[in-house]
Design a protein around this motif. Structure first.
Motif, PDB file in Angstrom:
ATOM      1  N   PHE A   1       0.834  -1.198   0.000  1.00  0.00           N
ATOM      2  CA  PHE A   1       0.000   0.000   0.000  1.00  0.00           C
ATOM      3  C   PHE A   1       0.874   1.255   0.000  1.00  0.00           C
ATOM      4  CE2 PHE A   1      -2.677  -3.245   1.996  1.00  0.00           C
ATOM      5  CZ  PHE A   1      -3.875  -3.075   1.309  1.00  0.00           C
ATOM      6  N   GLU A   2       0.319   2.329  -0.551  1.00  0.00           N
ATOM      7  CA  GLU A   2       0.951   3.639  -0.495  1.00  0.00           C
ATOM      8  C   GLU A   2      -0.120   4.693  -0.210  1.00  0.00           C
ATOM      9  OE1 GLU A   2       2.789   4.162  -4.262  1.00  0.00           O
ATOM     10  OE2 GLU A   2       0.923   4.140  -5.393  1.00  0.00           O
ATOM     11  N   LYS A   3       0.276   5.772   0.466  1.00  0.00           N
ATOM     12  CA  LYS A   3      -0.684   6.807   0.822  1.00  0.00           C
ATOM     13  C   LYS A   3      -1.051   7.645  -0.392  1.00  0.00           C
ATOM     14  CE  LYS A   3       0.272   7.411   5.739  1.00  0.00           C
ATOM     15  NZ  LYS A   3       0.606   8.385   6.813  1.00  0.00           N
ATOM     16  N   LYS A   4      -2.346   8.043  -0.415  1.00  0.00           N
ATOM     17  CA  LYS A   4      -2.828   8.950  -1.458  1.00  0.00           C
ATOM     18  C   LYS A   4      -3.760   9.936  -0.774  1.00  0.00           C
ATOM     19  CE  LYS A   4      -5.187   9.158  -5.912  1.00  0.00           C
ATOM     20  NZ  LYS A   4      -5.978   8.398  -6.916  1.00  0.00           N
ATOM     21  N   GLY A   5      -3.221  11.044  -0.353  1.00  0.00           N
ATOM     22  CA  GLY A   5      -3.996  12.000   0.442  1.00  0.00           C
ATOM     23  C   GLY A   5      -4.355  11.368   1.775  1.00  0.00           C
ATOM     24  N   ARG A   6      -5.645  11.434   2.111  1.00  0.00           N
ATOM     25  CA  ARG A   6      -6.099  10.822   3.361  1.00  0.00           C
ATOM     26  C   ARG A   6      -6.348   9.317   3.211  1.00  0.00           C
ATOM     27  NH1 ARG A   6     -10.547  15.011   6.020  1.00  0.00           N
ATOM     28  NH2 ARG A   6      -9.107  16.768   6.315  1.00  0.00           N
ATOM     29  N   ASN A   7      -6.378   8.897   2.006  1.00  0.00           N
ATOM     30  CA  ASN A   7      -6.635   7.475   1.737  1.00  0.00           C
ATOM     31  C   ASN A   7      -5.329   6.739   1.435  1.00  0.00           C
ATOM     32  OD1 ASN A   7      -9.272   8.171   2.046  1.00  0.00           O
ATOM     33  ND2 ASN A   7      -9.861   7.828  -0.085  1.00  0.00           N
ATOM     34  N   ILE A   8      -5.487   5.423   1.210  1.00  0.00           N
ATOM     35  CA  ILE A   8      -4.353   4.610   0.791  1.00  0.00           C
ATOM     36  C   ILE A   8      -4.776   3.796  -0.432  1.00  0.00           C
ATOM     37  CG2 ILE A   8      -3.274   4.428   3.062  1.00  0.00           C
ATOM     38  CD1 ILE A   8      -4.600   1.744   3.390  1.00  0.00           C
ATOM     39  N   GLN A   9      -3.835   3.389  -1.212  1.00  0.00           N
ATOM     40  CA  GLN A   9      -4.147   2.581  -2.390  1.00  0.00           C
ATOM     41  C   GLN A   9      -3.069   1.529  -2.595  1.00  0.00           C
ATOM     42  OE1 GLN A   9      -4.284   5.337  -5.677  1.00  0.00           O
ATOM     43  NE2 GLN A   9      -2.046   5.325  -5.932  1.00  0.00           N
ATOM     44  N   LEU A  10      -3.425   0.557  -3.390  1.00  0.00           N
ATOM     45  CA  LEU A  10      -2.500  -0.535  -3.674  1.00  0.00           C
ATOM     46  C   LEU A  10      -1.347  -0.055  -4.548  1.00  0.00           C
ATOM     47  CD1 LEU A  10      -5.046  -3.384  -4.489  1.00  0.00           C
ATOM     48  CD2 LEU A  10      -3.506  -3.325  -2.520  1.00  0.00           C
TER      49      LEU A  10
END
Length: 296
Positions: free
Chosen positions: A48-57
């Protein structure tokens, strides 16, 4: 790597939000974060990596997800299938029985069980000789069986279910056909069609002939009742066999045995640990509760 870690991974990949994933999995965010850290360390890549307040694969995470998600879905489907199979109200029972029990006892037990409010329980039926039924039980190809007691394996439990009457059968034109009852000692001058060593009836017959000190002239050995009747009907010899319904379908005379012979017991057999399965325990108890009922 464990199943719980993989479940966290899939939910987190789908929600892309730690708080939502924690809520869906009924756990805390630190638990999920710790589980993902341990999983990444074991695999050796970042998932996973952070994307703003969310995270994504990550790229590697997406590849891993393509394998893990369908695998977990299949595991869940398999678990659901097993739960359906063992459900005492709608499960599945693999039921095996020797050939002679297929005429009345086995179908009547299954039908009567359905009529007692268990109509959603399904049966799969298998037939064979007693040795084959025992082998199928021990190898988990069937759940419960009706057979002779031809094995003392400690994994198995036996309960006497019924007895079979033994009779002599002879060709219609045979010298013994004029009798309605006879002592087995009066039959020894004639050739015999006998059950072979694969038959569960063989140990019983050997025991009775030794007990009565009989010296039989065995001209052939066969495994199955209808084959025995066919050879007797063609004049090949006479036989001692269970008093089965199909005797009347062959050109033979059935003669009562005068001698006192031991009961020919037929057993209900099951693996000891299989009685933990609710639907099987329910059918097993039903069979034993009906021991005194006239099935045949």
């Amino acid at each position: 790597m464990n199943l719980r870690q993989l479940e966290f991974f899939v939910i987190l990949a789908q929600t892309e939000h730690m708080t939502q994933a924690a809520k869906k999995t009924n756990t805390s965010q630190p638990n999920i974060s710790h589980a993902m850290t341990m999983l990444e360390q074991e695999i050796g890549v970042t998932l996973f990596e952070k994307k703003g307040r969310n995270i994504q694969l990550t790229r590697h995470g997406r590849i891993f997800y393509e394998y893990v998600a369908p695998a977990l879905a299949r595991i869940e489907k398999g678990q659901k299938k097993l739960q359906e199979m063992i459900d005492p109200n709608s499960g599945e029972i693999q039921f095996g029985f020797i050939f002679t029990m297929g005429a009345k006892l086995a179908p009547r037990l299954a039908q009567s069980f359905h009529q007692q409010g268990n109509d959603k329980v399904s049966f799969e039926f298998q037939q064979g000789n007693s040795n084959q039924i025992i082998k199928m039980l021990l190898e988990d190809h069937i759940d419960i069986g009706i057979c002779s007691k031809v094995s003392d394996d400690p994994e198995l439990i036996y309960q006497i279910l019924t007895q079979e009457e033994m009779v002599v059968v002879v060709p219609l034109n045979h010298p013994l056909a004029r009798y309605d009852a006879i002592s087995l000692a009066e039959t020894t001058e004639y050739p015999y069609v006998y059950y072979n060593k694969q038959s569960g009836l063989r140990p019983y017959l050997d025991q009775q002939t030794r007990k009565l000190k009989l010296d039989l002239k065995i001209v052939c050995e066969l495994e199955e009742d209808h084959s025995i009747l066919g050879f007797v009907g063609e004049g090949y010899g006479i036989a001692i066999m269970p008093n089965v319904m199909s005797i009347t379908s062959f050109p033979v005379k059935k003669i009562t045995i005068k001698d006192r012979v031991d009961d020919r017991n037929i057993y209900l057999a099951v693996k000891r640990n299989n009685l933990e399965i609710p639907v099987l325990k329910k059918f097993y108890d039903f069979c034993l509760e009906n021991l005194n009922k006239k099935w045949d």
